[in-house]
Design an enzyme around this catalytic site. Structure first.
Site, PDB file in Angstrom:
ATOM      1  N   ARG A   2       4.830  14.988  10.944  1.00  0.00           N
ATOM      2  CA  ARG A   2       3.723  14.911  11.907  1.00  0.00           C
ATOM      3  C   ARG A   2       3.933  15.910  13.047  1.00  0.00           C
ATOM      4  NH1 ARG A   2       3.673   8.258  12.251  1.00  0.00           N
ATOM      5  NH2 ARG A   2       2.061   7.919  10.673  1.00  0.00           N
ATOM      6  N   ASN A  46      12.817 -10.258   9.208  1.00  0.00           N
ATOM      7  CA  ASN A  46      13.079  -9.145   8.296  1.00  0.00           C
ATOM      8  C   ASN A  46      14.574  -8.987   8.058  1.00  0.00           C
ATOM      9  OD1 ASN A  46      10.688  -7.986   7.266  1.00  0.00           O
ATOM     10  ND2 ASN A  46      10.152  -7.473   9.362  1.00  0.00           N
ATOM     11  N   ARG A  77       8.819  -9.613  18.993  1.00  0.00           N
ATOM     12  CA  ARG A  77       9.557  -8.597  18.255  1.00  0.00           C
ATOM     13  C   ARG A  77      10.885  -9.152  17.731  1.00  0.00           C
ATOM     14  NH1 ARG A  77      11.615  -4.578  21.557  1.00  0.00           N
ATOM     15  NH2 ARG A  77      13.000  -3.254  20.374  1.00  0.00           N
ATOM     16  N   GLN A  92      19.268  -8.126   0.589  1.00  0.00           N
ATOM     17  CA  GLN A  92      19.159  -6.890  -0.191  1.00  0.00           C
ATOM     18  C   GLN A  92      20.447  -6.064  -0.093  1.00  0.00           C
ATOM     19  OE1 GLN A  92      15.327  -5.057   0.613  1.00  0.00           O
ATOM     20  NE2 GLN A  92      14.276  -6.755  -0.403  1.00  0.00           N
ATOM     21  N   HIS A 130      12.608   5.026  14.793  1.00  0.00           N
ATOM     22  CA  HIS A 130      11.271   5.226  14.219  1.00  0.00           C
ATOM     23  C   HIS A 130      10.346   4.201  14.864  1.00  0.00           C
ATOM     24  CE1 HIS A 130       7.924   5.696  11.527  1.00  0.00           C
ATOM     25  NE2 HIS A 130       7.981   4.424  11.232  1.00  0.00           N
ATOM     26  N   GLN A 156       0.810  -1.235   0.000  1.00  0.00           N
ATOM     27  CA  GLN A 156       0.000   0.000   0.000  1.00  0.00           C
ATOM     28  C   GLN A 156       0.836   1.274   0.000  1.00  0.00           C
ATOM     29  OE1 GLN A 156      -2.505   1.081   3.081  1.00  0.00           O
ATOM     30  NE2 GLN A 156      -1.202   0.339   4.730  1.00  0.00           N
ATOM     31  N   ILE A 157       2.002   1.266   0.608  1.00  0.00           N
ATOM     32  CA  ILE A 157       2.859   2.455   0.481  1.00  0.00           C
ATOM     33  C   ILE A 157       3.330   2.574  -0.966  1.00  0.00           C
ATOM     34  CG2 ILE A 157       5.066   3.531   1.137  1.00  0.00           C
ATOM     35  CD1 ILE A 157       4.690   2.395   3.918  1.00  0.00           C
ATOM     36  N   ARG A 176       4.363  -7.674  11.505  1.00  0.00           N
ATOM     37  CA  ARG A 176       4.406  -8.582  12.651  1.00  0.00           C
ATOM     38  C   ARG A 176       3.165  -9.476  12.656  1.00  0.00           C
ATOM     39  NH1 ARG A 176       5.662  -7.454  18.989  1.00  0.00           N
ATOM     40  NH2 ARG A 176       6.344  -5.439  18.241  1.00  0.00           N
ATOM     41  N   ASP A 226       7.616  11.224  10.882  1.00  0.00           N
ATOM     42  CA  ASP A 226       7.506  11.696  12.268  1.00  0.00           C
ATOM     43  C   ASP A 226       7.819  13.191  12.345  1.00  0.00           C
ATOM     44  OD1 ASP A 226       7.198   8.911  13.176  1.00  0.00           O
ATOM     45  OD2 ASP A 226       9.265   8.763  12.497  1.00  0.00           O
TER      46      ASP A 226
HETATM   47  P1  NDP Z   1       2.951  -1.148   3.541  1.00  0.00           P
HETATM   48  O1  NDP Z   1       3.233  -0.765   2.138  1.00  0.00           O
HETATM   49  O2  NDP Z   1       1.796  -0.527   4.232  1.00  0.00           O
HETATM   50  O3  NDP Z   1       4.242  -0.899   4.445  1.00  0.00           O
HETATM   51  C1  NDP Z   1       5.516  -1.314   4.030  1.00  0.00           C
HETATM   52  C2  NDP Z   1       6.478  -1.133   5.157  1.00  0.00           C
HETATM   53  O4  NDP Z   1       6.644   0.242   5.438  1.00  0.00           O
HETATM   54  C3  NDP Z   1       6.060  -1.794   6.464  1.00  0.00           C
HETATM   55  O5  NDP Z   1       7.177  -2.401   7.039  1.00  0.00           O
HETATM   56  C4  NDP Z   1       5.587  -0.611   7.266  1.00  0.00           C
HETATM   57  O6  NDP Z   1       5.761  -0.827   8.647  1.00  0.00           O
HETATM   58  C5  NDP Z   1       6.588   0.402   6.822  1.00  0.00           C
HETATM   59  N1  NDP Z   1       6.376   1.763   7.270  1.00  0.00           N
HETATM   60  C6  NDP Z   1       7.372   2.613   7.612  1.00  0.00           C
HETATM   61  N2  NDP Z   1       6.913   3.762   8.020  1.00  0.00           N
HETATM   62  C7  NDP Z   1       5.596   3.667   7.978  1.00  0.00           C
HETATM   63  C8  NDP Z   1       4.587   4.567   8.307  1.00  0.00           C
HETATM   64  N3  NDP Z   1       4.845   5.753   8.796  1.00  0.00           N
HETATM   65  N4  NDP Z   1       3.331   4.190   8.123  1.00  0.00           N
HETATM   66  C9  NDP Z   1       3.064   2.970   7.656  1.00  0.00           C
HETATM   67  N5  NDP Z   1       3.998   2.066   7.341  1.00  0.00           N
HETATM   68  C10 NDP Z   1       5.253   2.411   7.504  1.00  0.00           C
HETATM   69  O7  NDP Z   1       2.833  -2.717   3.664  1.00  0.00           O
HETATM   70  P2  NDP Z   1       2.125  -3.750   2.735  1.00  0.00           P
HETATM   71  O8  NDP Z   1       2.046  -4.993   3.553  1.00  0.00           O
HETATM   72  O9  NDP Z   1       0.926  -3.175   2.061  1.00  0.00           O
HETATM   73  O10 NDP Z   1       3.181  -3.951   1.592  1.00  0.00           O
HETATM   74  C11 NDP Z   1       4.418  -4.503   1.806  1.00  0.00           C
HETATM   75  C12 NDP Z   1       4.811  -5.199   0.524  1.00  0.00           C
HETATM   76  O11 NDP Z   1       6.132  -5.655   0.705  1.00  0.00           O
HETATM   77  C13 NDP Z   1       3.944  -6.412   0.207  1.00  0.00           C
HETATM   78  O12 NDP Z   1       3.464  -6.283  -1.109  1.00  0.00           O
HETATM   79  C14 NDP Z   1       4.914  -7.589   0.330  1.00  0.00           C
HETATM   80  O13 NDP Z   1       4.684  -8.577  -0.637  1.00  0.00           O
HETATM   81  C15 NDP Z   1       6.220  -6.897   0.094  1.00  0.00           C
HETATM   82  N6  NDP Z   1       7.404  -7.551   0.637  1.00  0.00           N
HETATM   83  C16 NDP Z   1       8.456  -7.527  -0.193  1.00  0.00           C
HETATM   84  C17 NDP Z   1       9.619  -8.095   0.182  1.00  0.00           C
HETATM   85  C18 NDP Z   1      10.725  -8.092  -0.774  1.00  0.00           C
HETATM   86  O14 NDP Z   1      10.722  -7.296  -1.710  1.00  0.00           O
HETATM   87  N7  NDP Z   1      11.711  -8.936  -0.579  1.00  0.00           N
HETATM   88  C19 NDP Z   1       9.766  -8.716   1.506  1.00  0.00           C
HETATM   89  C20 NDP Z   1       8.604  -8.626   2.326  1.00  0.00           C
HETATM   90  C21 NDP Z   1       7.468  -8.037   1.887  1.00  0.00           C
HETATM   91  P3  NDP Z   1       4.609  -1.414   9.599  1.00  0.00           P
HETATM   92  O15 NDP Z   1       4.473  -2.871   9.230  1.00  0.00           O
HETATM   93  O16 NDP Z   1       5.179  -1.207  10.950  1.00  0.00           O
HETATM   94  O17 NDP Z   1       3.375  -0.628   9.303  1.00  0.00           O
END
Ligand code: NDP
Length: 328
Positions: free
Chosen positions: A162, A105, A98, A112, A187, A15-16, A92, A159
């Site tokens: 914000r 991760n 944790r 990477q 963070h 989603q990001i 998580r 942050d």
């Molecule tokens: P998001 O896109 O919502 O978030 C991605 C990461 O950004 C999370 O770790 C999230 O942390 C972090 N983050 C950092 N700052 C913020 C913030 N201020 N607000 C919200 N999030 C923040 O996660 P999705 O699950 O939608 O997407 C992650 C994607 O990553 C998935 O599509 C998955 O398949 C992919 N992925 C890819 C990997 C790779 O390329 N090897 C490995 C693992 C996953 P938090 O969880 O704390 O919200």
């Protein structure tokens, strides 16, 4: 300067990523005169969804976007990259400790880091967004042999933004008038948003706000817990604002940032201000516009600030201890 900037984004179908990619393709990081090529990494099961994102990016016909590569191989995503935005990270799981999350991760960020060292461009910059971003960044940095550690940073820009917004609203001013907020530490909800050197419309923040109890209590807590408040309201974590912050952070590296309004970046500590050496921790930074940052030195830290920052530094030390086997 190369004609096309190659930007690798991991977790690109998340989603990001969905909010971040159009910003990059529109020139938010490198400006309106610089073309960009997107190199998107996802885990294998998510590649079909990523293909949909690629179709949407093509359908936007962005004038600056030259190509979109989708892959599940880090060494393909990072090849010749000028900038790597490491967004993908596992959330998580229910009941997961944790430490287990850090270790899981950590494995991703070892791979990477190595792939960046092996294939990224000679002047690459790496910004870690995926949480726990400070420690993930430390792991990637330590495993990217041959890449100078100063090339790595983790995001605490959301942050900082914000905190600026909260201060502005309290002082009844626009947030663009708030300068020089620092986020010390991790963070996470132990972070310390420091207003002591901040100004609002040219006036010291403490004077403009005129409410020390609010600054020391509700202000800190609101910024520290903002992510949780957004999850409660939206049912999902912040994405739009996180994507904007990731762009702002990266843009800060590639534009000049002065002491008049520094950027709060999580970067390698040299021990300044009492931050334990070797951690990736929040600092006030200036930048030279060529991808390089410098710590702002000589700021006074009172007892309150030292005490609050120490809580967050200690958390980072604990995280580092938990992942010490992964530190290359
Ligand atoms: P998001 O896109 O919502 O978030 C991605 C990461 O950004 C999370 O770790 C999230 O942390 C972090 N983050 C950092 N700052 C913020 C913030 N201020 N607000 C919200 N999030 C923040 O996660 P999705 O699950 O939608 O997407 C992650 C994607 O990553 C998935 O599509 C998955 O398949 C992919 N992925 C890819 C990997 C790779 O390329 N090897 C490995 C693992 C996953 P938090 O969880 O704390 O919200």
């Amino acid at each position: 300067m190369s004609m096309v900037k190659r930007v690798a984004v991991t977790g690109a179908a998340g989603q990001i990523g969905y909010s971040l990619l159009p910003l990059i393709a529109n020139g938010s990081i490198f400006g309106p005169g610089v073309k960009v090529a997107l190199q998107l990494l996802e885990v294998t099961p998510v590649l079909p969804a990523l293909e949909g994102v690629r179709m949407e990016l093509e359908d936007c016909a962005f004038p600056l976007l030259t190509s979109v590569t989708c892959t599940d191989k880090p060494e393909v995503a990072f090849r010749d990259a000028d900038l790597c935005l490491l967004v993908g990270s596992k959330p998580r799981g229910k009941g997961q400790e944790r430490k287990d999350l850090l270790m899981e991760n950590g494995q991703i960020f070892i791979g990477q880091g190595r792939a960046i060292a092996a294939t990224a461009g000679p002047d690459v910059r790496v910004v870690v967004v995926g949480n726990p971003c400070n420690t993930n960044c430390l792991i990637a940095m330590r495993n990217a042999k041959g890449v100078p550690p100063e090339r790595f940073s983790a995001m605490t820009r959301l942050d900082q933004s914000r905190a600026k917004a909260q201060l502005a609203q309290k002082a009844k001013k626009h947030w663009s008038t708030v300068k020089n907020v620092t986020i010390w530490g991790n963070h996470s909800n132990t972070q310390y948003p420091d207003w002591h050197h901040a100004t609002i419309d040219g006036v010291p923040a403490a004077k403009a706000v005129a409410d020390d109890a609010w600054l020391q209590g509700p202000f800190l807590k609101t910024v520290q817990e903002r992510g949780k408040a957004i999850i409660e309201a939206r049912g999902k974590s912040s994405a739009l604002s996180a994507a904007q912050a990731a762009c702002d952070h990266a843009k800060s590296l590639f534009t000049v940032t002065t002491k008049d309004d520094w950027a709060s970046l999580c970067v390698l500590s040299d021990g300044s201000y009492g931050t334990p050496e070797g951690l990736i921790s929040g600092f006030p930074c200036t930048t030279d516009g060529k991808g390089n940052w410098h710590l702002v030195q000589g700021l006074a830290m009172n007892e309150f600030s030292k005490q609050k920052a120490t809580i967050s530094w200690n958390e980072l030390l604990e995280e580092r201890e938990m992942v010490k086997a992964l530190l290359g």
